[in-house]
Scaffold this motif. Structure first.
Motif, mmCIF file in Angstrom:
data_model
loop_
_atom_site.group_PDB
_atom_site.id
_atom_site.type_symbol
_atom_site.label_atom_id
_atom_site.label_comp_id
_atom_site.label_asym_id
_atom_site.label_seq_id
_atom_site.Cartn_x
_atom_site.Cartn_y
_atom_site.Cartn_z
ATOM 1 N N ASN A 139 82.006 -43.225 32.372
ATOM 2 C CA ASN A 139 82.711 -42.384 31.130
ATOM 3 C C ASN A 139 82.132 -42.663 30.122
ATOM 4 O OD1 ASN A 139 85.558 -42.291 32.479
ATOM 5 N ND2 ASN A 139 85.145 -44.156 33.231
ATOM 6 N N SER A 140 82.340 -41.472 29.026
ATOM 7 C CA SER A 140 81.671 -41.578 27.770
ATOM 8 C C SER A 140 82.489 -40.628 27.002
ATOM 9 C CB SER A 140 80.478 -40.791 28.092
ATOM 10 O OG SER A 140 79.870 -40.309 26.593
ATOM 11 N N GLU A 141 82.559 -41.625 25.760
ATOM 12 C CA GLU A 141 83.727 -40.999 24.626
ATOM 13 C C GLU A 141 82.861 -39.622 23.929
ATOM 14 O OE1 GLU A 141 86.347 -41.987 23.508
ATOM 15 O OE2 GLU A 141 86.624 -43.770 24.433
ATOM 16 N N GLU A 142 81.426 -39.464 24.499
ATOM 17 C CA GLU A 142 80.990 -38.294 23.812
ATOM 18 C C GLU A 142 81.527 -37.106 24.371
ATOM 19 O OE1 GLU A 142 77.129 -39.726 24.812
ATOM 20 O OE2 GLU A 142 77.082 -41.209 23.540
ATOM 21 N N MET A 143 82.181 -37.022 25.555
ATOM 22 C CA MET A 143 82.591 -36.140 26.227
ATOM 23 C C MET A 143 83.672 -35.356 25.371
ATOM 24 S SD MET A 143 80.659 -35.559 28.751
ATOM 25 C CE MET A 143 81.686 -34.261 29.434
ATOM 26 N N ARG A 144 84.066 -34.105 25.753
ATOM 27 C CA ARG A 144 85.369 -33.292 25.845
ATOM 28 C C ARG A 144 86.313 -33.841 26.729
ATOM 29 N NH1 ARG A 144 86.164 -28.633 22.326
ATOM 30 N NH2 ARG A 144 87.567 -28.093 23.869
ATOM 31 N N GLU A 145 87.430 -33.451 26.740
ATOM 32 C CA GLU A 145 88.374 -33.913 28.170
ATOM 33 C C GLU A 145 88.348 -32.654 28.945
ATOM 34 O OE1 GLU A 145 92.376 -35.154 27.110
ATOM 35 O OE2 GLU A 145 91.514 -36.522 25.546
ATOM 36 N N ASP A 146 87.836 -31.451 28.498
ATOM 37 C CA ASP A 146 87.787 -30.347 29.514
ATOM 38 C C ASP A 146 86.403 -30.080 30.000
ATOM 39 O OD1 ASP A 146 86.556 -29.428 27.352
ATOM 40 O OD2 ASP A 146 87.841 -27.816 26.688
ATOM 41 N N ALA A 147 85.402 -30.921 29.879
ATOM 42 C CA ALA A 147 84.345 -30.821 30.531
ATOM 43 C C ALA A 147 83.508 -32.006 31.184
ATOM 44 C CB ALA A 147 83.166 -30.233 29.114
ATOM 45 N N ILE A 148 82.831 -31.537 32.281
ATOM 46 C CA ILE A 148 82.168 -32.731 32.928
ATOM 47 C C ILE A 148 80.585 -32.318 32.627
ATOM 48 C CG2 ILE A 148 81.536 -33.479 35.281
ATOM 49 C CD1 ILE A 148 84.591 -33.087 36.120
ATOM 50 N N VAL A 149 79.965 -33.481 32.359
ATOM 51 C CA VAL A 149 78.364 -33.332 32.400
ATOM 52 C C VAL A 149 77.824 -33.708 33.502
ATOM 53 C CG1 VAL A 149 76.374 -34.369 31.333
ATOM 54 C CG2 VAL A 149 77.975 -33.462 29.982
ATOM 55 N N VAL A 150 77.086 -33.041 34.467
ATOM 56 C CA VAL A 150 76.015 -33.471 35.275
ATOM 57 C C VAL A 150 74.626 -33.036 34.766
ATOM 58 C CG1 VAL A 150 75.517 -33.145 37.855
ATOM 59 C CG2 VAL A 150 77.809 -33.033 36.892
ATOM 60 N N TYR A 151 73.776 -33.896 34.458
ATOM 61 C CA TYR A 151 72.523 -33.462 34.110
ATOM 62 C C TYR A 151 71.759 -32.769 34.821
ATOM 63 C CZ TYR A 151 73.100 -36.297 29.923
ATOM 64 O OH TYR A 151 73.765 -36.782 28.505
ATOM 65 N N SER A 152 70.575 -32.040 34.472
ATOM 66 C CA SER A 152 69.833 -30.905 35.360
ATOM 67 C C SER A 152 69.045 -31.870 36.316
ATOM 68 C CB SER A 152 69.448 -29.899 34.676
ATOM 69 O OG SER A 152 68.240 -30.557 33.931
ATOM 70 N N ASN A 153 68.663 -32.916 36.081
ATOM 71 C CA ASN A 153 67.968 -33.643 37.188
ATOM 72 C C ASN A 153 68.706 -34.413 38.128
ATOM 73 O OD1 ASN A 153 69.241 -35.444 35.364
ATOM 74 N ND2 ASN A 153 67.451 -37.093 35.681
ATOM 75 N N THR A 154 70.124 -34.084 38.062
ATOM 76 C CA THR A 154 70.969 -34.815 39.203
ATOM 77 C C THR A 154 70.767 -34.201 40.530
ATOM 78 O OG1 THR A 154 72.401 -35.293 37.180
ATOM 79 C CG2 THR A 154 73.190 -35.580 39.452
#
Ligand SMILES: Nc1nc2c(c(=O)[nH]1)N[C@H]1C(S)=C(S)[C@@H](COP(=O)(O)OP(=O)(O)OC[C@H]3O[C@@H](n4cnc5c(=O)[nH]c(N)nc54)[C@H](O)[C@@H]3O)O[C@H]1N2
Ligand SMILES: Nc1nc2c(c(=O)[nH]1)N[C@H]1C(S)=C(S)[C@@H](COP(=O)(O)OP(=O)(O)OC[C@H]3O[C@@H](n4cnc5c(=O)[nH]c(N)nc54)[C@H](O)[C@@H]3O)O[C@H]1N2
Ligand SMILES: [Mo]
Length: 596
Positions: A551-566
């Motif tokens: 979890n991260s407060e840096e996010m918007r609620e309408d987006a999920i981040v999966v880094y490109s090295n994942t």
């Protein structure tokens, strides 16, 4: 003491100092014109820790390098052969393998996984994509960092932006966004609207640079009409902003020397060309291009102005959506397409259908795992090369510092296969290196690209500088119409799927694309209701994969981040090509959380 240059695919292209005796101890070349006196952790640490391909293999059996090269030459005798090259090493000599494919009448690729759609938008407006010299960033009063995570992906720009007014436009609260005077945390894929509505307000508020527009013989009326095609209220709502915030941005920029640093984030979409074209049109309206301390910097065309001895014609297929199964033999050089191309399941299926897949690379990865022939490469400390940059004009030699225990260079590989197949040998390696360097201007200890202009476009636009800037005058977008404005899908009993989120896949700090540290996390806003450490499966129309929640407060609620090295990030990205520029569109997709 030897000076060399980092070969990793990053705009900085850092100068490095070492000696044969003390290597692998390396330090930054502090005299390098764009150095900030330090090297990143990728170079200092991860590069030397990454497990190398140390022995050649054919069909799973360890063999001598000579046998693997012979098997490669045999496989390249087939009718249909393809060269697919990644960007694992940014030296110009990587492309020498083109000369082999020219002789054997093989197929190569066109387009890119990276910056093609943005580049196409720049060319539409300015005619050519020139690099903005970092000295101009240093002279700016305001810096707009737009879809670029510079702390992570171009850290050598940080000293240039110190002490300036800073605006950041990014859906994430990145480290640089936290330092900004104004952070516009926009809806992903709304950048075209941000640029266009800002242009409209600029003209409405009399902020356009009339002298500049007159000097460049530009008529703003038609462009102003274009910006009025979009209704203000719904557009502001869609971006997630208001009149007040837009006004503040114009207030900060107006009358100030401003540079825009644009990253890949704005253009990982089918309409990426529209975004860069709209941003350029905004900058021109405000008179922020072709002036001291001003400019719009994207990934610039590093080969502009060079004659390229490795450029070949011949058959070409799209790099981002290659149909590998149409080929008997596929040579993969300097890339990890199984992990880095969109729609991984399709890529794996396609590669499995091809008779012989040859992996010519440095590290073991997803692609080496499914390849029939493995050829160990030399890294950039083990061969001679020349490095260009897409963010500055310094052209730097890369030197042999260390004898490779197991690899072969691209030059040696090409030369050896050409001769085994009965073709003429290549010219001496030095001939090609000199071919590049001789086109440069020597500035003290360094070389400079022939395309260098102190203030890009000051003399005019287009290749010969006698064209006018072309404003953006059309916009169409099916994706927004069909997907973005529909409400989030409700839980469907049949599919056990709820909600759709934007999938953002920015670059990671401890990796260079799929090289070095890999990840297994998906980053979510805490309001989505998952706990750190939960396992979730994300899915799209293209596929699915499981990740660990963070979890991260840096996010918007309408987006999920999966880094490109994942691991697995590209199992649900779309194998589509951008409308312009032959580019991959990694973020042209929404993902859902799947409940099992
Ligand atoms: N450490 C490290 N450095 C690298 C790399 C690496 O893998 N690791 N890769 C190198 C390569 S190949 C490249 S191409 C460059 C790319 O470097 P950047 O241009 O910085 O690209 P990204 O990291 O992909 O994304 C940049 C930012 O775009 C934001 N973003 C995502 N979607 C949107 C959107 O719709 N609108 C806006 N305004 N912003 C958005 C993301 O949140 C992120 O902060 O970095 C290079 N440098
Ligand atoms: N989801 C998602 N996917 C993305 C992106 C994204 O933003 N989101 N970004 C895309 C971008 S911008 C890029 S540039 C691509 C990069 O994708 P690729 O070009 O596939 O790059 P890497 O995955 O880093 O693989 C590089 C490989 O090159 C090999 N290599 C390194 N140096 C040398 C050398 O000197 N010689 C040879 N022969 N081999 C060498 C190494 O073995 C390494 O594994 O990924 C793209 N993939
Ligand atoms: Mo890239």
């Amino acid at each position: 003491m030897i000076k060399t240059t980092c070969g990793l695919d990053c705009p900085d292209a850092c100068g490095i100092i070492t000696t044969i005796e003390t290597f692998p101890q390396i330090t930054a070349d502090k005299k390098h014109p764009t150095s900030n006196g330090a090297l990143c952790s990728l170079l200092n640490k991860h590069l030397f820790e990454e497990p190398r391909v140390t022995i050649a293999r054919v069909e799973g059996k360890e063999v001598s390098l000579e046998s693997a090269i012979e098997a490669t030459a045999q496989a390249l005798k087939s009718d249909k052969k393809l060269l697919w090259r990644g960007s694992g090493n940014f030296g110009v000599m990587q492309e020498i393998t083109n000369l082999l494919f020219k002789e054997i009448d093989g197929t190569t690729t066109k387009g890119t996984l990276c910056d093609g759609s943005g580049d196409a938008g720049i060319v539409e407006g300015r005619g050519v994509n020139r690099i903005l010299p970092p000295e101009q960033i240093a002279k700016a009063e305001v810096v707009v960092v737009w879809g670029k995570n510079i702390t992570v992906t171009a850290s050598h720009l940080m000293p240039y932006i110190k002490g300036k007014k800073l605006i950041v436009i990014d859906p994430l609260k990145t480290a640089i966004a936290k330092k900004a005077d104004l952070h516009l945390q926009i809806t992903p894929r709304s950048d075209f609207y941000v640029a266009t509505i800002l242009s409209r307000f600029a003209i409405m508020g009399d902020h356009e640079d009339k002298d500049f527009l007159e000097e460049f013989d530009l008529d703003i009326e038609e462009f102003y009409d274009f910006t009025k095609e979009f209704r203000i209220r719904p557009v502001l709502d869609h971006i997630g902003t208001d009149l007040n915030e837009m006004g503040k941005i114009l207030e900060i920029i107006s009358g100030k020397k401003t540079v825009f640093l644009i990253g890949n984030g704005v253009q990982k979409y089918s309409n990426g060309h529209h975004v860069l074209h709209a941003i350029d049109s905004l900058a021109i309206t405000l008179g922020k291009i072709a002036k001291e301390g001003c400019g719009v910097a994207f990934l610039g065309n590093s080969k502009l102005g060079f004659e390229n001895p490795f450029e070949i014609k011949g058959k070409k297929v799209q790099k981002a959506t290659t149909n590998f199964s149409a080929f008997d033999t596929v040579l993969i050089q300097g890339g990890n397409p199984v992990a880095s191309m969109p729609n991984s399941s399709r890529v794996i299926e396609e590669l499995k259908k091809s008779k012989t897949v040859i992996y010519f690379g440095l590290y073991e990865n997803e692609t080496s795992k499914i390849s029939d022939i493995i050829i160990p490469a030399k890294n950039f400390f083990e061969k001679e090369d020349i490095r260009l940059s897409y963010a500055h004009h310094i052209v730097s030699p890369m030197r042999t510092i260390n004898e490779s225990k197991y690899g072969i260079s691209e030059y040696e590989f090409t030369n050896s296969i050409l001769q085994q197949l009965g073709f003429d040998a290549l010219k001496e390696e030095q001939y090609y290196l000199d071919f590049w360097l001789n086109q440069c201007e020597k500035i003290g200890d360094y070389y400079r690209s022939p395309a260098y202009q102190e203030i890009p476009y000051a003399e005019g636009f287009g290749e010969d500088e006698d064209d006018k800037f072309e404003f953006i005058d059309e916009y169409g977008d099916d994706f927004i119409k069909t997907k973005q404005f529909t409400r989030a899908r409700k839980k469907s009993k049949k599919e056990h799927i709820i909600s759709e989120y934007w999938l953002l896949s920015p670059k990671a700090s401890k990796a260079l694309n799929t090289q070095f540290k890999r990840d297994n996390q998906a980053i979510l806003h805490p309001n989505l209701g998952f706990k750190d450490g939960d396992s979730i499966t994300l899915c799209s129309a293209y596929g699915e994969y499981s990740f660990i929640v963070k979890n991260s407060e840096e996010m918007r609620e309408d987006a999920i981040v999966v880094y490109s090295n994942t691991l697995g990030v590209n199992f649900f990205t779309p194998d589509i090509i951008s409308e312009e520029g032959d580019s991959a569109c990694y973020q042209e997709v929404k993902v859902s959380v799947k409940y099992l």
